[in-house]
Design an enzyme around this catalytic site. Structure first.
Site, PDB file in Angstrom:
ATOM      1  N   GLY A  13    -115.334 -75.973  45.731  1.00 46.93           N
ATOM      2  CA  GLY A  13    -113.899 -76.214  45.564  1.00 46.93           C
ATOM      3  C   GLY A  13    -113.568 -77.695  45.458  1.00 46.93           C
ATOM      4  O   GLY A  13    -114.256 -78.538  46.026  1.00 46.93           O
ATOM      5  N   ARG A  35    -119.373 -72.998  41.154  1.00 47.74           N
ATOM      6  CA  ARG A  35    -119.974 -72.468  42.384  1.00 47.74           C
ATOM      7  C   ARG A  35    -121.343 -71.827  42.165  1.00 47.74           C
ATOM      8  O   ARG A  35    -121.816 -71.074  43.010  1.00 47.74           O
ATOM      9  CB  ARG A  35    -119.036 -71.440  43.018  1.00 47.74           C
ATOM     10  CG  ARG A  35    -117.781 -72.028  43.625  1.00 47.74           C
ATOM     11  CD  ARG A  35    -117.128 -71.062  44.575  1.00 47.74           C
ATOM     12  NE  ARG A  35    -115.865 -71.577  45.075  1.00 47.74           N
ATOM     13  CZ  ARG A  35    -115.751 -72.371  46.128  1.00 47.74           C
ATOM     14  NH1 ARG A  35    -116.815 -72.743  46.788  1.00 47.74           N
ATOM     15  NH2 ARG A  35    -114.562 -72.798  46.524  1.00 47.74           N
ATOM     16  N   ASP A  58    -121.021 -76.965  52.824  1.00 49.06           N
ATOM     17  CA  ASP A  58    -122.252 -76.579  53.520  1.00 49.06           C
ATOM     18  C   ASP A  58    -123.213 -75.814  52.609  1.00 49.06           C
ATOM     19  O   ASP A  58    -124.415 -76.078  52.606  1.00 49.06           O
ATOM     20  CB  ASP A  58    -121.933 -75.792  54.796  1.00 49.06           C
ATOM     21  CG  ASP A  58    -120.976 -74.640  54.547  1.00 49.06           C
ATOM     22  OD1 ASP A  58    -120.299 -74.632  53.522  1.00 49.06           O
ATOM     23  OD2 ASP A  58    -120.917 -73.721  55.383  1.00 49.06           O
ATOM     24  N   ASP A  59    -122.685 -74.892  51.792  1.00 57.59           N
ATOM     25  CA  ASP A  59    -123.564 -74.123  50.916  1.00 57.59           C
ATOM     26  C   ASP A  59    -124.217 -75.016  49.857  1.00 57.59           C
ATOM     27  O   ASP A  59    -125.410 -74.901  49.591  1.00 57.59           O
ATOM     28  CB  ASP A  59    -122.769 -73.009  50.208  1.00 57.59           C
ATOM     29  CG  ASP A  59    -122.390 -71.886  51.178  1.00 57.59           C
ATOM     30  OD1 ASP A  59    -123.150 -71.649  52.133  1.00 57.59           O
ATOM     31  OD2 ASP A  59    -121.346 -71.241  50.966  1.00 57.59           O
ATOM     32  N   LYS A 103    -118.460 -82.768  51.252  1.00 61.08           N
ATOM     33  CA  LYS A 103    -117.134 -82.532  50.666  1.00 61.08           C
ATOM     34  C   LYS A 103    -116.612 -81.177  51.097  1.00 61.08           C
ATOM     35  O   LYS A 103    -117.365 -80.205  51.081  1.00 61.08           O
ATOM     36  CB  LYS A 103    -117.258 -82.569  49.141  1.00 61.08           C
ATOM     37  CG  LYS A 103    -116.068 -82.051  48.386  1.00 61.08           C
ATOM     38  CD  LYS A 103    -116.362 -80.888  47.460  1.00 61.08           C
ATOM     39  CE  LYS A 103    -116.697 -79.619  48.158  1.00 61.08           C
ATOM     40  NZ  LYS A 103    -116.703 -78.412  47.344  1.00 61.08           N
ATOM     41  N   THR A 104    -115.424 -81.050  51.523  1.00 63.40           N
ATOM     42  CA  THR A 104    -114.672 -79.802  51.597  1.00 63.40           C
ATOM     43  C   THR A 104    -113.362 -80.063  52.327  1.00 63.40           C
ATOM     44  O   THR A 104    -113.349 -80.690  53.390  1.00 63.40           O
ATOM     45  CB  THR A 104    -115.406 -78.615  52.270  1.00 63.40           C
ATOM     46  OG1 THR A 104    -114.506 -77.513  52.352  1.00 63.40           O
ATOM     47  CG2 THR A 104    -115.949 -78.900  53.655  1.00 63.40           C
ATOM     48  N   ILE A 105    -112.276 -79.587  51.724  1.00 60.02           N
ATOM     49  CA  ILE A 105    -110.983 -79.753  52.394  1.00 60.02           C
ATOM     50  C   ILE A 105    -110.970 -78.968  53.697  1.00 60.02           C
ATOM     51  O   ILE A 105    -110.221 -79.280  54.608  1.00 60.02           O
ATOM     52  CB  ILE A 105    -109.800 -79.289  51.515  1.00 60.02           C
ATOM     53  CG1 ILE A 105    -109.933 -77.813  51.139  1.00 60.02           C
ATOM     54  CG2 ILE A 105    -109.621 -80.162  50.299  1.00 60.02           C
ATOM     55  CD1 ILE A 105    -108.623 -77.164  50.758  1.00 60.02           C
ATOM     56  N   ASP A 106    -111.831 -77.930  53.790  1.00 63.40           N
ATOM     57  CA  ASP A 106    -111.809 -77.044  54.963  1.00 63.40           C
ATOM     58  C   ASP A 106    -112.185 -77.768  56.261  1.00 63.40           C
ATOM     59  O   ASP A 106    -111.881 -77.284  57.347  1.00 63.40           O
ATOM     60  CB  ASP A 106    -112.778 -75.875  54.762  1.00 63.40           C
ATOM     61  CG  ASP A 106    -112.326 -74.938  53.657  1.00 63.40           C
ATOM     62  OD1 ASP A 106    -111.303 -75.232  53.033  1.00 63.40           O
ATOM     63  OD2 ASP A 106    -113.004 -73.921  53.423  1.00 63.40           O
ATOM     64  N   GLU A 144    -106.298 -69.037  56.428  1.00 61.59           N
ATOM     65  CA  GLU A 144    -106.649 -68.012  55.423  1.00 61.59           C
ATOM     66  C   GLU A 144    -107.867 -67.202  55.854  1.00 61.59           C
ATOM     67  O   GLU A 144    -108.034 -66.057  55.438  1.00 61.59           O
ATOM     68  CB  GLU A 144    -106.859 -68.618  54.027  1.00 61.59           C
ATOM     69  CG  GLU A 144    -108.179 -69.318  53.824  1.00 61.59           C
ATOM     70  CD  GLU A 144    -108.484 -69.690  52.377  1.00 61.59           C
ATOM     71  OE1 GLU A 144    -107.749 -69.326  51.459  1.00 61.59           O
ATOM     72  OE2 GLU A 144    -109.495 -70.380  52.180  1.00 61.59           O
ATOM     73  N   TYR A 146    -104.353 -74.348  46.861  1.00 66.34           N
ATOM     74  CA  TYR A 146    -104.735 -75.166  45.701  1.00 66.34           C
ATOM     75  C   TYR A 146    -103.877 -76.439  45.604  1.00 66.34           C
ATOM     76  O   TYR A 146    -104.310 -77.427  45.042  1.00 66.34           O
ATOM     77  CB  TYR A 146    -104.658 -74.301  44.428  1.00 66.34           C
ATOM     78  CG  TYR A 146    -105.621 -73.129  44.528  1.00 66.34           C
ATOM     79  CD1 TYR A 146    -106.969 -73.298  44.244  1.00 66.34           C
ATOM     80  CD2 TYR A 146    -105.205 -71.892  45.009  1.00 66.34           C
ATOM     81  CE1 TYR A 146    -107.869 -72.257  44.402  1.00 66.34           C
ATOM     82  CE2 TYR A 146    -106.100 -70.843  45.165  1.00 66.34           C
ATOM     83  CZ  TYR A 146    -107.436 -71.037  44.862  1.00 66.34           C
ATOM     84  OH  TYR A 146    -108.340 -70.018  45.035  1.00 66.34           O
TER      85      TYR A 146
HETATM   86  P1  FBP Z   1    -115.461 -75.548  49.392  1.00 68.10           P
HETATM   87  O1  FBP Z   1    -115.961 -75.088  50.725  1.00 68.10           O
HETATM   88  O2  FBP Z   1    -116.384 -75.276  48.279  1.00 68.10           O
HETATM   89  O3  FBP Z   1    -115.031 -76.972  49.445  1.00 68.10           O
HETATM   90  O4  FBP Z   1    -114.130 -74.724  49.035  1.00 68.10           O
HETATM   91  C1  FBP Z   1    -113.214 -74.415  50.022  1.00 68.10           C
HETATM   92  C2  FBP Z   1    -112.020 -73.691  49.463  1.00 68.10           C
HETATM   93  O5  FBP Z   1    -111.020 -74.596  49.048  1.00 68.10           O
HETATM   94  C3  FBP Z   1    -111.492 -72.716  50.521  1.00 68.10           C
HETATM   95  O6  FBP Z   1    -110.542 -73.313  51.353  1.00 68.10           O
HETATM   96  C4  FBP Z   1    -110.999 -71.576  49.674  1.00 68.10           C
HETATM   97  O7  FBP Z   1    -111.071 -70.351  50.355  1.00 68.10           O
HETATM   98  C5  FBP Z   1    -111.933 -71.561  48.518  1.00 68.10           C
HETATM   99  O8  FBP Z   1    -112.358 -72.875  48.346  1.00 68.10           O
HETATM  100  C6  FBP Z   1    -111.310 -71.056  47.248  1.00 68.10           C
HETATM  101  O9  FBP Z   1    -112.289 -70.969  46.268  1.00 68.10           O
HETATM  102  P2  FBP Z   1    -112.028 -70.933  44.707  1.00 68.10           P
HETATM  103  O10 FBP Z   1    -111.786 -72.345  44.294  1.00 68.10           O
HETATM  104  O11 FBP Z   1    -113.312 -70.447  44.157  1.00 68.10           O
HETATM  105  O12 FBP Z   1    -110.848 -70.064  44.472  1.00 68.10           O
END
Ligand code: FBP
Length: 560
Positions: A87, A151, A181-182, A208-211, A317, A431
């Site tokens: 993401g 992804r 992480d993945d 990287k990850t906003i999470d 979420e 988003y």
């Molecule tokens: P990453 O862990 O790859 O950074 O993505 C996190 C995220 O933004 C989650 O918060 C969300 O559930 C998911 O991506 C949404 O995925 P997609 O962009 O495939 O709709």
């Protein structure tokens, strides 16, 4: 392709002038650092299994960079490649910029390409040369649009083999994987494969990850969390103000964060809404869906008794996966869908699909599946991503909660135990937070992570995650170096199989951020303690333009 200048906003023009500040150790250039190596390391858990899978990259030492020089740093010309994976998160373009500048300052002949559309770009040999002029337009901007993301997971022997061949064809000596992480687990697997095959190419990961769930003792935070939470907090703050102005709606706001509730907790600190659900607590307390609903109903009733038929409730979420019965259901569904992919694909109607999985579930889980609203049941059966994750961003948990709250309130009304009025509005902020202009913190942090990745490459290191720490201090005081990725790993069940993965950092219920929240939440529930943080500030006083998250502040104060 360069953009027409007329397509550039005033803010983008101003942000292009922002010069990220580097940590002291990197200021003389990525090739001019002294490398200090620590002791051999071990994985966080499942050491024997992880060692067995990473025979060539397990146990590497932590590396710290200090001011100085390393005469053995690579002198030959390096061609590096960067790939953005998963993401979007604010700051990705600055990772590319930092990496590019670090490589070029060390040797003008060094080059950088960007694989397009995520890891699939490696497999398809789809890339573009990073060009200084075009890159200039992306510096300090949000988004991943310069090279896009994806992804795809590189995991089969054939994919590793074609990764190696394609890196050769593109003349790439070093690969930088920017991901969560993945994706960083994937980076470690590619590093291991190349090492095992005696191929002199290195692989470096960038957190990287906003999470915010890729962090540990060494990685203080992932990039993007700061900007994303500031963006959501602005929106939630505005909603709080609307709610207290109109005094007629309950707003249910679902916030991104697939597996962890860090975003919700941080936005909670920034805005102080009436209810903040934390998935990790719900799991620890083994709360059923109806218990969660009752806890919300209690607050709604209390507030209505004070004449307040309005409020704000934040919902992570990933909540659905934290409710033990739902977690069990999702995990059973993951296995059923993975083991019966072909048969399942042949079924066309939702009813057939539901009957098929219900036939394979235990009686209890089958009853639960049948009791869910059709939309939720269908979302739970939707395709998993290549890493085996259910698409929680598509599951409208807030609507499920509201449906159940309405039922419960109607029951209580009949018994004369509730006299209020409940009107609800739902929001999902996800988003909106992933591609904003990076905050000053994220702009500096990502540039340093990229530049530091160049230093790791120039020192011939592989299987490391770029590390920049001491983040509450000014950037020049930041520390940097590399953390072996295998050190962060354990073995987890994914797509019906045991897999080595980086351990996710969930909200720690014994940690300071959560404890601080517990101290305040009762007051937030009944009062209007709302805070209105407003938009991200890129200019002006440093107490608004340079500060980072409460979460990091609490976590660091705990370490002292
Ligand atoms: P990453 O862990 O790859 O950074 O993505 C996190 C995220 O933004 C989650 O918060 C969300 O559930 C998911 O991506 C949404 O995925 P997609 O962009 O495939 O709709």
């Amino acid at each position: 392709m360069a953009r027409k200048t007329s397509c550039i906003s005033e803010l983008q023009r101003e942000r292009a002038r922002f010069k990220p500040e580097l940590p002291e150790a990197l200021k003389k250039g990525a090739a001019c650092v002294k490398v200090v190596k620590g002791k051999p390391t071990r994985s966080v858990a499942d050491q024997d299994k992880v060692r067995e899978l990473f025979k060539n990259t397990y146990g590497l030492p932590i590396v710290k960079f200090k001011k100085g020089a390393n005469p053995s740093a690579k002198k030959k010309t390096i061609n590096a490649a960067v790939v953005l994976s998963g993401g979007q998160a604010p700051g990705g373009h600055n990772v590319i910029a930092g990496l590019f500048d670090g490589l070029k300052r060390a040797n003008k002949k060094n080059g950088l390409i960007g694989y397009l559309g995520g890891p699939s770009g490696i497999l398809k040999k789809s890339f573009k040369k990073i060009d200084e002029k075009v890159l200039a337009e992306y510096r300090n901007t949000g988004g991943f649009d310069y090279i896009q993301s994806g992804r795809t997971k590189i995991e089969s022997v054939e994919q590793f083999c074609s990764t190696k061949d394609n890196l050769d064809v593109c003349d790439v000596d070093a690969l930088v994987v920017v991901g969560g992480d993945d994706s960083n687990t994937n980076a470690a697997m590619i590093a291991e494969y190349l090492k095992r095959e005696n191929i002199d190419k290195c692989v470096i990961g960038v957190p990287k990850t906003i999470d915010g769930d890729l962090k540990n003792k060494y990685i203080e935070t992932s990039f993007g969390f700061d900007t994303a939470t500031k963006t959501y907090a602005e929106l939630v703050g505005n909603i709080c103000r609307d709610a207290v102005s109109a005094q007629k709606y309950w707003h249910f706001v679902r916030l991104m964060g697939r597996s962890a509730s860090h975003i919700t907790l941080e936005v909670g600190f920034k805005t102080r809404p009436n209810i903040v659900l934390i998935g990790e607590e719900i799991l620890a307390e083994k709360m059923t869906l109806s218990k969660v609903v009752n806890s919300i109903v209690d607050v709604i009733i209390k507030r209505s008794e004070d004449g307040k038929n309005f409020g704000i409730c934040l919902v992570p979420e990933g909540l659905i996966e934290f409710i033990p019965e739902m977690k069990e259901l999702i995990s059973a569904l993951n296995d059923i869908l993975a083991d019966n992919a072909d048969k399942f694909a042949e079924l066309s109607s939702m009813e057939e699909k539901k009957n098929f999985v219900c036939g394979k579930l235990s009686n209890e889980l089958s009853d639960l599946m049948r009791s869910l609203p059709a939309g939720i049941a269908s979302q739970l059966m939707s395709d998993r991503d290549p890493h085996g994750n259910v698409a929680v961003s598509a599951i409208e948990t807030e609507k499920l909660l509201i449906e159940m709250i309405q039922k419960r309130l109607a029951e209580l009304k009949k018994k004369d135990k509730y006299k209020g009025k409940f009107s609800s509005i739902t929001h999902f902020f996800g988003y909106e937070g992933r591609c904003g202009f990076p905050s000053n913190f994220d702009a500096n942090y990502t540039y340093a992570l990229g530049y530091n990745a160049a230093a790791l490459i120039l020192n011939g290191l592989t299987g490391y995650m770029s590390f920049v720490g001491n983040l509450l201090k000014a950037p020049k005081q930041w520390e940097c170096g590399g953390i072996p990725i295998t050190m962060m790993m354990n073995v987890e069940r994914r797509n019906g199989k045991d897999k080595p993965v980086i351990r996710k950092a969930l909200v720690d219920l014994s940690g300071k951020p959560f404890k601080e929240f517990v101290k305040m939440r009762d007051k937030w529930a009944t009062s209007e303690s709302y805070v209105f943080p407003g938009p991200i500030q890129y200019f002006g006083p440093i107490n608004v333009s340079a500060i980072t998250t409460r979460t990091l502040q609490y976590e660091q104060s705990e370490k002292k």
